[in-house]
Design a protein around this motif. Sequence first.
Motif, mmCIF file in Angstrom:
data_model
loop_
_atom_site.group_PDB
_atom_site.id
_atom_site.type_symbol
_atom_site.label_atom_id
_atom_site.label_comp_id
_atom_site.label_asym_id
_atom_site.label_seq_id
_atom_site.Cartn_x
_atom_site.Cartn_y
_atom_site.Cartn_z
ATOM 1 N N ARG A 70 0.796 -1.225 0.000
ATOM 2 C CA ARG A 70 0.000 0.000 0.000
ATOM 3 C C ARG A 70 0.832 1.281 0.000
ATOM 4 O O ARG A 70 0.437 2.267 -0.612
ATOM 5 C CB ARG A 70 -0.970 0.003 1.172
ATOM 6 C CG ARG A 70 -0.355 -0.155 2.544
ATOM 7 C CD ARG A 70 -1.456 -0.278 3.593
ATOM 8 N NE ARG A 70 -0.949 -0.455 4.946
ATOM 9 C CZ ARG A 70 -0.566 -1.630 5.459
ATOM 10 N NH1 ARG A 70 -0.623 -2.707 4.700
ATOM 11 N NH2 ARG A 70 -0.142 -1.717 6.691
ATOM 12 N N ASN A 81 -4.563 -0.139 5.985
ATOM 13 C CA ASN A 81 -4.297 -1.578 6.006
ATOM 14 C C ASN A 81 -5.490 -2.347 5.432
ATOM 15 O O ASN A 81 -6.621 -1.880 5.448
ATOM 16 C CB ASN A 81 -3.992 -2.039 7.430
ATOM 17 C CG ASN A 81 -5.192 -1.893 8.316
ATOM 18 O OD1 ASN A 81 -6.098 -2.711 8.300
ATOM 19 N ND2 ASN A 81 -5.238 -0.803 9.058
ATOM 20 N N GLU A 82 -5.210 -3.562 4.943
ATOM 21 C CA GLU A 82 -6.219 -4.330 4.213
ATOM 22 C C GLU A 82 -7.336 -4.859 5.112
ATOM 23 O O GLU A 82 -8.435 -5.123 4.651
ATOM 24 C CB GLU A 82 -5.558 -5.471 3.440
ATOM 25 C CG GLU A 82 -4.658 -6.390 4.255
ATOM 26 C CD GLU A 82 -3.237 -5.854 4.417
ATOM 27 O OE1 GLU A 82 -3.054 -4.620 4.352
ATOM 28 O OE2 GLU A 82 -2.327 -6.665 4.633
ATOM 29 N N ILE A 83 -7.049 -4.985 6.393
ATOM 30 C CA ILE A 83 -8.069 -5.536 7.289
ATOM 31 C C ILE A 83 -9.218 -4.542 7.439
ATOM 32 O O ILE A 83 -10.397 -4.871 7.287
ATOM 33 C CB ILE A 83 -7.447 -5.891 8.649
ATOM 34 C CG1 ILE A 83 -6.363 -6.955 8.438
ATOM 35 C CG2 ILE A 83 -8.497 -6.374 9.613
ATOM 36 C CD1 ILE A 83 -5.414 -7.129 9.578
ATOM 37 N N MET A 126 -7.555 -11.827 13.667
ATOM 38 C CA MET A 126 -6.751 -11.971 12.459
ATOM 39 C C MET A 126 -5.738 -13.075 12.698
ATOM 40 O O MET A 126 -5.400 -13.374 13.839
ATOM 41 C CB MET A 126 -5.951 -10.702 12.184
ATOM 42 C CG MET A 126 -6.741 -9.449 12.304
ATOM 43 S SD MET A 126 -5.619 -8.089 12.652
ATOM 44 C CE MET A 126 -6.621 -7.135 13.767
ATOM 45 N N ALA A 154 5.991 -5.317 8.881
ATOM 46 C CA ALA A 154 4.765 -5.122 8.119
ATOM 47 C C ALA A 154 3.577 -5.798 8.799
ATOM 48 O O ALA A 154 2.556 -5.179 9.058
ATOM 49 C CB ALA A 154 4.944 -5.663 6.709
ATOM 50 N N ILE A 159 2.619 -4.081 12.310
ATOM 51 C CA ILE A 159 2.016 -2.749 12.200
ATOM 52 C C ILE A 159 0.611 -2.870 11.623
ATOM 53 O O ILE A 159 -0.316 -2.204 12.075
ATOM 54 C CB ILE A 159 2.881 -1.833 11.306
ATOM 55 C CG1 ILE A 159 4.300 -1.760 11.827
ATOM 56 C CG2 ILE A 159 2.268 -0.445 11.200
ATOM 57 C CD1 ILE A 159 4.468 -1.286 13.228
ATOM 58 N N THR A 160 0.455 -3.732 10.611
ATOM 59 C CA THR A 160 -0.860 -3.913 10.010
ATOM 60 C C THR A 160 -1.879 -4.326 11.062
ATOM 61 O O THR A 160 -2.984 -3.784 11.130
ATOM 62 C CB THR A 160 -0.791 -4.995 8.908
ATOM 63 O OG1 THR A 160 0.148 -4.571 7.932
ATOM 64 C CG2 THR A 160 -2.141 -5.206 8.260
ATOM 65 N N ARG A 161 -1.477 -5.274 11.909
ATOM 66 C CA ARG A 161 -2.412 -5.757 12.906
ATOM 67 C C ARG A 161 -2.767 -4.686 13.939
ATOM 68 O O ARG A 161 -3.930 -4.527 14.300
ATOM 69 C CB ARG A 161 -1.830 -6.987 13.613
ATOM 70 C CG ARG A 161 -1.884 -8.236 12.750
ATOM 71 C CD ARG A 161 -0.908 -9.292 13.207
ATOM 72 N NE ARG A 161 -1.057 -9.637 14.614
ATOM 73 C CZ ARG A 161 -2.017 -10.411 15.099
ATOM 74 N NH1 ARG A 161 -2.918 -10.912 14.293
ATOM 75 N NH2 ARG A 161 -2.072 -10.684 16.379
#
Lengths: 334, 318
Positions: free
Chosen positions: A68, A82-84, A124, B300, B303-305
């Motif tokens: 991204r 973010n994709e979530i 997740m 990655a 941080i995404t979580r």
Amino acid sequence: MRGFLGVDVGSVSTNLVVIDEYGSVISLIYRRTQGQPISAVQQGLKELQKDLTPDIKIAGVGTTGSARYLSGVIVGADIVKNEITAHAIAASHVAPQVRTVLEIGGQDSKIILLRDGIVVDFAMNTVCAAGTGSFLDHQAARLGIPIEEFGSYALNATVPCQIAGRCSVFAESDMIHKQQMGYRMEDIIYGLCQALVRNYLNNLAKGKDLSSPIVFQGGVAANAGMKRAFEEALQMEIVIPEHYHVMGAIGAALLAKGTVRNGETRFKGFSVSSIDYRTRSFHCKGCENNCEIVKIQVDGKTLACWGGRCGKWEVQNPEEADLLVQASTTSSVM
Amino acid sequence: MCATIGVPQALLYYKYYPQWEAFLKGLGAEIVVSSATTKRTINAGTSLAENELCLPVKVFFGHLVELRNQVDALFVPRVVSVENGAYTCPKFLGLPDLARSIDSSLPSVLDPTFNRRLGRKKFYEALLDFGKHFTNKKYRILRAWMMGLSAQRVFQRKLESGLTPVEAIANAEVQTYKGNLKIGIAGHPYNIYDSYINLNLIKRLREWGVDVATTEMIPQRTLEHEASYLPKRLFWSYEKEVVGSVFHWLRNKSVDGIIYVLSFACGPDSLIQVLLESEAKRRGSLPLMSLVIDEHSGEAGMITRVEAFVDMLRWRKV
């Protein structure tokens, strides 16, 4: 007419979607990333431009997916998410009454529980990507079956065989073993689907109240075998939304719509598809951490950097990024 | 007699440094604290340590290596028990021995034993034994210990006012963050305040407009009281604090969500993780996310979580 562009560059696929002011999909592109996110975005933009009627003006752009930040710089994103989050937003948009969202993408899987349009619980997967799309992809390639036909093979299974799905390494050796024993390919493939569903439900859905309507989305939802395995395991009907494979991009577009409102977009236009972007990485020498910094350049000029621990490379405007990189290269020469 | 003592900025540093500092200074020692963890620390530590050890201990070794040529001796207390009826993690019990075994080029290791289970007499005997490295005057050793205790009380008050240990040790002022969301971060102090191994979790959250509360900011009595809801008392002191903080938040809902940070190969953590997750589910009052860190932590993914967790909490609120 105003359109909002959502770009989702994942590990397996690169998706671009344009939605209108009401959030309906006007155009969508789904293509493989094949390890080259920049050219995937550029090719995607080219195709999209051909597909769109000239009266549509892009008024906002959002990017999501594991690439991204990279794609955000290339297209000029108004929001990078973010994709979530992007998936959750898209799911509640296309099916406002949805209560359970199952999502399996290329490298991640998640479950989101909503009640009256509000997220009440979610989970997740952790770092391990066992049972996600890229594993299925890998297995399809190993078996010599196009991933698109994986589902129909699974549906033809008569006696699904038991595959260990806890870890993809074990699953693979188990599958090889079953092949050597002489099991039918169809039964092995459906057995794998069941193992992945079992793994998913054990890891993410344990103790959660999965009530219908249940929506199953993400690239893996294309696999009819996975849908069947979910339905058998849950004893409930699973709905696959029309645009299940590009929900992340839809979410990004919706986020862009919410961010821009009536303001100016930072979209750089479709012409970026012919610019020669180059990415390089280098080690920052600012401290002992020696972070790996990635820079993206056009004609030797740096547009943006990312990857540092301290945040000093993550500057907003390109001029600043270029100065930073120049300063660091002169100092390392000295 | 020892002159310069090295204190690694790792493990129990985050819990007791002010006390140790006042104590060692009171004994007349000069203190060198290793610098904050960097990639080099971790590389040095992991190359020396047994692969099965947890990340925080590997990091600790890295700090010992950094201090190697700067000090006469290394301060590695053997913290066996800090209260009646409870122990610390087995790795703390054997830490001085682990430290001695990793590298023969290390300076000598000073290991005062802190063991509350042996009773007052034995405790003070061990203290005086340790003090002999610096002075023969008993009153001086005991006075230094008292100075340590009072420094620790000041430190504790600072933590309860909302400072992190790192801020409190640096004498920072309490800042009010005007975030529109508050997240409780539970976990061992060496995981949640070592900004290198947790990828700057606290700073990142604050930058995103999130207020942060941590286990250390809750008074000890409260932690003890909350943890006593368990049918059986936990016999690990530090894990009991983590459990107490999570139960505290689940009950009074003073935060919007909880992030529980644990390290991959930690034995006690792996047990309380299950306990915390099932309790959070049972009470259903707040979302809880477990964040497992190890030396291979991908930036990655993590941080995404965390970003998604924050987004969901915000979305949940509106």
